[in-house]
Write a protein that holds these residues in place. Structure first.
Motif, PDB file in Angstrom:
ATOM      1  N   TRP A   1     -26.278  34.746  29.551  1.00 49.71           N
ATOM      2  CA  TRP A   1     -26.302  35.166  31.319  1.00 49.71           C
ATOM      3  C   TRP A   1     -27.182  34.116  32.343  1.00 49.71           C
ATOM      4  O   TRP A   1     -27.440  34.128  32.741  1.00 49.71           O
ATOM      5  N   ASN A   2     -27.592  33.123  31.104  1.00 49.65           N
ATOM      6  CA  ASN A   2     -28.196  32.030  31.756  1.00 49.65           C
ATOM      7  C   ASN A   2     -27.875  31.372  32.470  1.00 49.65           C
ATOM      8  O   ASN A   2     -26.732  30.136  32.175  1.00 49.65           O
TER       9      ASN A   2
ATOM     10  N   TYR B   1     -39.208  35.852  29.031  1.00 51.12           N
ATOM     11  CA  TYR B   1     -37.964  36.120  27.738  1.00 51.12           C
ATOM     12  C   TYR B   1     -37.238  35.398  28.030  1.00 51.12           C
ATOM     13  O   TYR B   1     -36.229  36.227  26.811  1.00 51.12           O
ATOM     14  N   ASP B   2     -36.995  34.319  29.084  1.00 56.44           N
ATOM     15  CA  ASP B   2     -35.191  34.047  28.784  1.00 56.44           C
ATOM     16  C   ASP B   2     -35.382  33.446  27.907  1.00 56.44           C
ATOM     17  O   ASP B   2     -35.997  32.727  26.958  1.00 56.44           O
ATOM     18  N   ASP B   3     -33.875  33.508  27.439  1.00 51.65           N
ATOM     19  CA  ASP B   3     -33.295  32.670  26.365  1.00 51.65           C
ATOM     20  C   ASP B   3     -32.327  31.640  27.299  1.00 51.65           C
ATOM     21  O   ASP B   3     -31.023  32.165  27.498  1.00 51.65           O
TER      22      ASP B   3
ATOM     23  N   ARG C   1     -43.187  36.951  38.310  1.00 53.77           N
ATOM     24  CA  ARG C   1     -41.976  36.861  37.108  1.00 53.77           C
ATOM     25  C   ARG C   1     -42.222  37.061  35.810  1.00 53.77           C
ATOM     26  O   ARG C   1     -41.734  35.892  34.946  1.00 53.77           O
TER      27      ARG C   1
ATOM     28  N   THR D   1     -38.221  27.305  32.334  1.00 56.97           N
ATOM     29  CA  THR D   1     -37.849  27.956  31.357  1.00 56.97           C
ATOM     30  C   THR D   1     -39.232  28.432  31.125  1.00 56.97           C
ATOM     31  O   THR D   1     -39.741  27.664  30.476  1.00 56.97           O
TER      32      THR D   1
ATOM     33  N   ARG E   1     -29.221  29.452  35.462  1.00 58.20           N
ATOM     34  CA  ARG E   1     -29.956  29.334  36.694  1.00 58.20           C
ATOM     35  C   ARG E   1     -30.176  27.414  36.424  1.00 58.20           C
ATOM     36  O   ARG E   1     -29.540  27.021  35.523  1.00 58.20           O
TER      37      ARG E   1
ATOM     38  N   THR F   1     -40.380  37.835  33.735  1.00 57.68           N
ATOM     39  CA  THR F   1     -39.093  38.582  32.656  1.00 57.68           C
ATOM     40  C   THR F   1     -38.500  36.674  32.069  1.00 57.68           C
ATOM     41  O   THR F   1     -38.308  36.817  31.585  1.00 57.68           O
ATOM     42  N   ASP F   2     -39.400  36.048  33.017  1.00 58.34           N
ATOM     43  CA  ASP F   2     -38.803  34.675  32.714  1.00 58.34           C
ATOM     44  C   ASP F   2     -39.500  34.031  31.028  1.00 58.34           C
ATOM     45  O   ASP F   2     -39.238  33.229  30.503  1.00 58.34           O
TER      46      ASP F   2
END
Length: 651
Positions: free
Chosen positions: A620-621, A613-615, A608, A629, A623, A610-611
């Motif tokens: 789009w978030n 780099y999550d914002d 995972r 995070t 979750r 890509t987590d």
């Protein structure tokens, strides 16, 4: 040695048998005792690194962190003298520290090996209190190289003139070229003392280069008579590389590290049991040989770590399957997994050669001078070959990770540049390989090694014994060429003779390293029982050998050792072995026994990634609150211990 984690229990029956057996191949039969402390240490919180896309620490912050970690490490030891006096502990320390923090590996290696190790190795006419150095109230450093003298360090020009009236030495830097050109000599990290390589002058006579213990700095500045100036930033390294000079600095007689190389006694007379200034210098800096083993260990550990990350990333980085097919891991492509399979065979070879050189050197140290020269030569050959191979593996692994591999938080960039330091440190690779080449060439000329005559020619490329003889023959051919070129030089100028021979002789040293690595593979295979682990190691061993044979196939064909059909079939043989190794890359990388905590600090090592780099504030978030995070909370896997059990840090 006190451990930071609970002691691992007895091996659990048949738990991950292939991985466990291959781990013991890489780390030795007593892997838990030799490596367990360091492996557990780097998994604890002080050695963790931040994850996520935020900017990383500055060079100054990285250096400060390395010094804080050194103190954590030192406090965890039963005695700081342990790594200084135990070659295996010293090598294992570098194997595990280098992938985590190359700057830490540098300052730790200087303090424990070059500084403390030299102090413990050499005699003193006066009792020497080491408590400040053992407790790290003062850090130790080592000043040998000068601006104008690197690989020719025996020619250093810093002087230590004996003053009989004061019964001590006056250290002086005569000109700019004699300034010490070494790392870790500024006040960064706390007060420091150094072992300074200086030319001993007694009554105007040059007695050779010795080491002198000299206080350099307090907590904030250089001490009187000493100038320390930072050099320009070195590629990739936050360690404080400096110019250090001395203006008539006095130290007492006990500051000189004496022994068989020489000392000044109570009667103020110099005596030596070692003839020749160069030999005295080599005895004084004998810890450099252990340093070369440490450079090999650092390179091995760094190559294993980057390769493991690349293998993992290739398994969970998905790309288009084409024509409406579902996405597939990038690792399914031959163009991707092929270089990684080849790198895997090289990394196992590097690990095995490192252990072979360490074993022989340790035995020679116990046996005495008779075996020492050959053992030190193998250490030199291994250091050069392993660090060069590590650079290739690390760069290849980084490239297989694309742009992600260029980001500092994915752990590779420090190791790409860190291995460059290992290539130059403790003797530039080309210089120490040149010295080994001269020695091996003399063996070839005097017939010390004879061509085997009891072998079928040509043989079967599926026969490991035949592959071993081909690797030995490659080495013989290159040294035969070097000897032939030397013989054609009409005059006795040593430089001209070496210039004529050096090209093929250095290729012979490379072949010598390949042969020893292949022999280490063969020995490891003999010690494994029949089964999957032996099959995996055998595939790697053949892939390693055949790739080198393919590079020299023209010479072997001309020598009658291979047939034209065998040369033509080498490409297919290598491709078949790549196809055999590729499905097991994840399993082979798991044998590196990298702690899950360590891997968790490199985002692309986790599925995972890509987590990281999550914002959380982006549109789009969506979750749920239960989903953490950032990667730091998503990937904390357990990894097998050396006996198959899992290991987690306390607290």
């Amino acid at each position: 040695m006190t451990t930071l984690l609970d002691t691992e229990g007895p091996a659990q029956a048949v738990a991950r048998p292939v991985t466990d057996r291959l781990t013991r191949v890489l780390l030795g039969p007593d892997a838990h005792r030799e490596h367990g402390f360091w492996r557990r240490l780097v998994a604890t919180e002080p050695f963790r690194r931040p994850t996520g896309p935020a900017p990383g620490p500055t060079p100054g912050e990285r250096l400060a962190l390395a010094h804080r970690r050194l103190r954590v490490l030192n406090n965890a030891l039963d005695s700081a003298a342990r790594p200084a006096s135990d070659a295996r502990a010293l090598a294992a320390m570098h194997e595990w520290l280098a992938p985590v923090d190359p700057a830490l590996a540098t300052v730790a290696g200087i303090h424990y090996n070059l500084f403390l190790g030299s102090l413990l190795d050499h005699d003193s006419d006066h009792p020497r209190d080491l408590s400040d150095f053992l407790a790290l109230r003062r850090m130790g450093t080592f000043l040998c190289t000068e601006v104008a003298h690197g690989n020719d360090a025996a020619a250093v020009e810093t002087t230590a003139a004996y003053d009989p009236d004061r019964d001590g030495f006056v250290l002086h830097t005569p000109h700019a070229g004699a300034q010490k050109f070494m790392p870790n000599t500024s006040p960064a990290g706390g007060p420091k003392s150094g072992l300074v390589a200086a030319r001993l002058v007694v009554e105007g006579v040059d007695q050779g280069v010795f080491l002198f213990l000299v206080p350099l700095t307090d907590a904030t500045r250089a001490l009187p008579g000493i100038r320390v100036r930072l050099l320009p930033a070195r590629m990739g390294s936050p360690v404080d590389h400096c110019l250090t000079s001395f203006d008539s600095v006095f130290v007492p007689r006990g500051a000189m590290l004496g022994g068989v190389q020489g000392r000044i006694g109570e009667d103020r007379v110099f005596r030596s049991d070692t003839e020749g200034r160069r030999r005295r210098f080599l005895v004084s800096i004998r810890r450099v040989t252990a340093g070369r083993i440490c450079m090999s260990a650092s390179a091995v550990g760094s190559a294993r770590a980057t390769l493991a990350v690349a293998v993992r990333y290739g398994g969970h980085r998905f790309v288009s399957g084409g024509r409406g097919a579902p996405p597939v891991p990038v690792s399914v492509h031959r163009s991707h997994h092929g270089p990684l399979a080849e790198a895997m065979s090289t990394v196992f070879a590097m690990s095995l050669l490192h252990r072979r050189a360490l074993d022989r050197w340790e035995r020679a140290e116990r046996a005495g001078a008779a075996d020492r020269a050959a053992a030190e030569r193998l250490v030199d050959v291994a250091k050069g070959w392993i660090t060069w191979q590590a650079r290739s593996v690390i760069v290849e692994s980084r490239e297989r990770c694309g742009a992600q591999g260029l980001l500092e938080h994915n752990g590779m960039t420090e190791l790409v540049t860190g291995v460059e330091g290992a290539i130059t440190a403790e003797g530039d690779n080309l210089a120490i390989h040149s010295r080994a080449a001269v020695s091996l060439l003399m063996d070839a000329v005097t017939g010390a090694r004879q061509e085997p005559s009891d072998l079928p020619v040509p043989g079967d490329l599926a026969d490991p014994r035949f592959l071993g003889t081909l690797l030995e023959r490659i080495e013989q051919l290159w040294f035969a060429r070097a000897a032939g070129r030397t013989a054609r030089v009409a005059h006795e100028d040593p430089k001209e003779r070496w210039n004529a021979a050096s090209g093929p002789a250095l290729r012979g040293v490379e072949a010598h390293a390949y042969r020893h690595a292949a022999e280490a593979y063969a020995q490891a295979l003999e010690e494994l029982p029949e089964g999957p682990a032996r099959d995996r190691l055998g595939e790697l061993a053949r892939l390693f050998a055949l790739r080198w044979i393919a590079r020299n196939s023209g010479d072997l064909l001309a020598d009658g050792r291979l047939t034209a059909a065998q040369v033509e079939g080498l490409t297919d043989a290598v491709e078949q072995l790549i196809a055999a190794v590729a499905p097991h890359l994840q399993e082979l990388a798991a044998a590196f026994a990298l702690p899950g905590e360590l891997l968790a600090d490199w985002p692309i090592a986790g599925p995972r990634y890509t987590d990281a780099y999550d914002d959380p504030e982006a549109s789009w978030n969506t979750r749920s609150a239960e989903t953490p995070t950032g990667l730091s909370g998503t990937f904390r896997e357990e990894t097998p211990g050396f006996g198959g059990e899992s290991v987690r840090p306390k607290g």
